[in-house]
Design an enzyme around this catalytic site. Structure first.
Site, PDB file in Angstrom:
ATOM      1  N   HIS A   1     -30.302 -24.554  23.354  1.00 10.74           N
ATOM      2  CA  HIS A   1     -31.360 -24.007  24.061  1.00 10.74           C
ATOM      3  C   HIS A   1     -32.480 -24.710  24.719  1.00 10.74           C
ATOM      4  CE1 HIS A   1     -32.990 -24.426  19.894  1.00 10.74           C
ATOM      5  NE2 HIS A   1     -34.068 -24.496  20.599  1.00 10.74           N
TER       6      HIS A   1
ATOM      7  N   ASP B   1     -24.748 -23.470  19.797  1.00  9.96           N
ATOM      8  CA  ASP B   1     -26.308 -23.949  20.441  1.00  9.96           C
ATOM      9  C   ASP B   1     -26.201 -25.465  20.305  1.00  9.96           C
ATOM     10  OD1 ASP B   1     -28.641 -24.094  21.301  1.00  9.96           O
ATOM     11  OD2 ASP B   1     -29.674 -23.454  19.658  1.00  9.96           O
TER      12      ASP B   1
ATOM     13  N   SER C   1     -36.406 -28.709  17.579  1.00 12.74           N
ATOM     14  CA  SER C   1     -34.993 -28.349  18.047  1.00 12.74           C
ATOM     15  C   SER C   1     -34.162 -29.413  18.444  1.00 12.74           C
ATOM     16  CB  SER C   1     -34.812 -27.110  18.769  1.00 12.74           C
ATOM     17  OG  SER C   1     -35.532 -25.775  18.290  1.00 12.74           O
TER      18      SER C   1
END
Length: 416
Positions: free
Chosen positions: A146, A184, A262
């Protein structure tokens, strides 16, 4: 000083002797405190502590002794070896004063900042900012999909290009090589003529709740950010978090994770990457989640061999059984099969390979491809990437009926 103390009338009073003993006890070292006061006295005190006799001992009135307060300065009698002696090393698996710092130092240089311009109908509307970890000297970077791939209907105006900044200040243009939206996980590649720092991949299978972990990354573009915490859960299911689609499992920790973290690594106290930080619960603190590195390693292997992640699909909703759940189900239905472990099938998807194979709601899977199973994880591991290959499954039904079914998995839709 020794002559002054020897001639002082203070030594004739026992209360003062107690005061000297107190000062010595405070420092932990006292020598020659006996009845022969002509011998040398050496006191190792903490740096410049001042003791007032009348405040510590009311019986020591200033009128009986000197009016000035008695001061004990740092008079070191410790040998040079004592001063230079290193603190004892912690036992294997113990947490010492440098444990977290050492773990972070092993991985820190390999943690990078990623920046990807995002556009909407040809206009740049911002940047996707995240972190990554160099896992190979050839410039392979592990991160989150993402961060580098479209998720919200936006398009990447960089056309698969990523700005990569290392902690030593070097900058590179990276290319998104592979990305798996379901897990992801993504791989970015950079080319460098000079050596690159790398991080070692560990194993997440041996983690336990309560184990110490360290999260590294670039939250809010603040590079070299390190937070520490413990593992809260080793197999948090995606359904527990309200996430749809195929089943996924995460490591749950209480490490501080924020926007920009992330894709950064979750590290054990040995300095090995055991997870990829992926998300946090916005409405709460101390609820952060990572993809276990064992799952990531399988995804990377799929990238290398097939160019994508291949996942077989049966069309079964499954539930792990234990003694308590079995007892409760038998209370509701006396016909429920006599099993001690297995995987319950509460629902079969219409038109799925499982329905065509003859699975029924209420079946209990006890054997999969010739191996006894007691959890969904075991079923997934045995199935692997077997797509289009028949698999024999033994199920238990009401009245302990045993049935062998043959199911042929299909490749899962990536959007599921």
């Amino acid at each position: 000083m020794r002559r002054i103390l020897r001639n002082s009338s203070l030594f004739k009073d026992k209360s003062f002797i107690r005061l000297v003993a107190l000062a010595a006890a405070g420092s932990g070292v006292a020598y020659g405190l006996g009845s022969d006061w002509s011998s040398s006295v050496s006191i190792q005190a903490l740096p410049h502590y001042t003791f007032s006799p009348n405040s510590l001992f009311p019986s020591l009135a200033p009128s009986r002794y000197v009016n000035a307060p008695l001061s004990f300065s740092s008079v070191s009698s410790a040998s040079e070896a004592d001063v230079n002696k290193e603190s004892p090393k912690p036992c294997c698996g113990c947490l010492g004063r440098d444990t977290i710092a050492n773990a972070a130092a092993r991985v820190g240089p390999a943690v990078v900042n990623l920046s990807v311009p995002k556009g909407f109908h040809g206009m740049t509307v911002g940047k996707s900012i995240g972190s990554g970890t160099i896992i190979d000297g050839d410039g392979t970077i592990l991160t989150c999909a993402h961060v580098v791939v479209d998720f919200q209907g936006f398009t990447s105006s960089s056309k698969g290009k990523v700005d990569v900044t290392l902690q030593d200040g070097r900058s590179f243009e990276g290319t998104v090589v592979n990305a798996d939206l379901h897990s992801d996980i993504a791989i970015v590649k950079i080319n460098s003529k000079t050596p690159l720092p790398t991080a070692k991949l560990g194993s997440s299978s041996s983690l336990r709740p309560g184990d110490w972990v360290v999260a590294l990354g670039c939250p809010l573009s603040l590079q070299n950010t390190i937070t520490a915490g413990i593992v809260s859960c080793v197999d948090r299911k995606s359904s527990d978090l309200g996430l749809g689609g195929m089943r996924r499992e995460y490591l749950q920790t209480d490490c501080a994770i924020n926007a920009g973290n992330s894709g950064g690594p979750l590290v054990n106290i040995d300095g090995e990457v055991i997870g990829v930080n992926i998300m946090k619960v916005l409405a709460a603190d101390g609820l952060s989640f990572s993809v276990p590195i064992d799952s990531v390693s399988k995804i990377i292997e799929h990238f290398k061999t097939k160019g994508r992640v291949v996942r077989p699909w049966l069309g079964l909703k499954m539930l792990d059984l234990n003694d308590m759940i079995v007892a409760q189900l038998k209370e509701k239905d006396v016909m429920f099969p006599d099993v001690t472990k297995g995987v319950l099938v509460p629902m079969v998807s219409p038109g799925s390979p499982a329905e065509r194979a003859g699975f029924h709601p209420g079946d209990v899977v006890v054997e999969f491809e010739g191996k006894p199973v007691g959890s969904i994880k075991e079923v997934i591991e045995i199935m692997g990437d077997k797509v289009g290959k028949p698999i024999n499954v033994v199920v238990k039904r009401a009245k302990n009926a045993s049935v062998t079914l043959t199911v042929i998995p299909e490749e899962a839709n990536p959007d599921m």
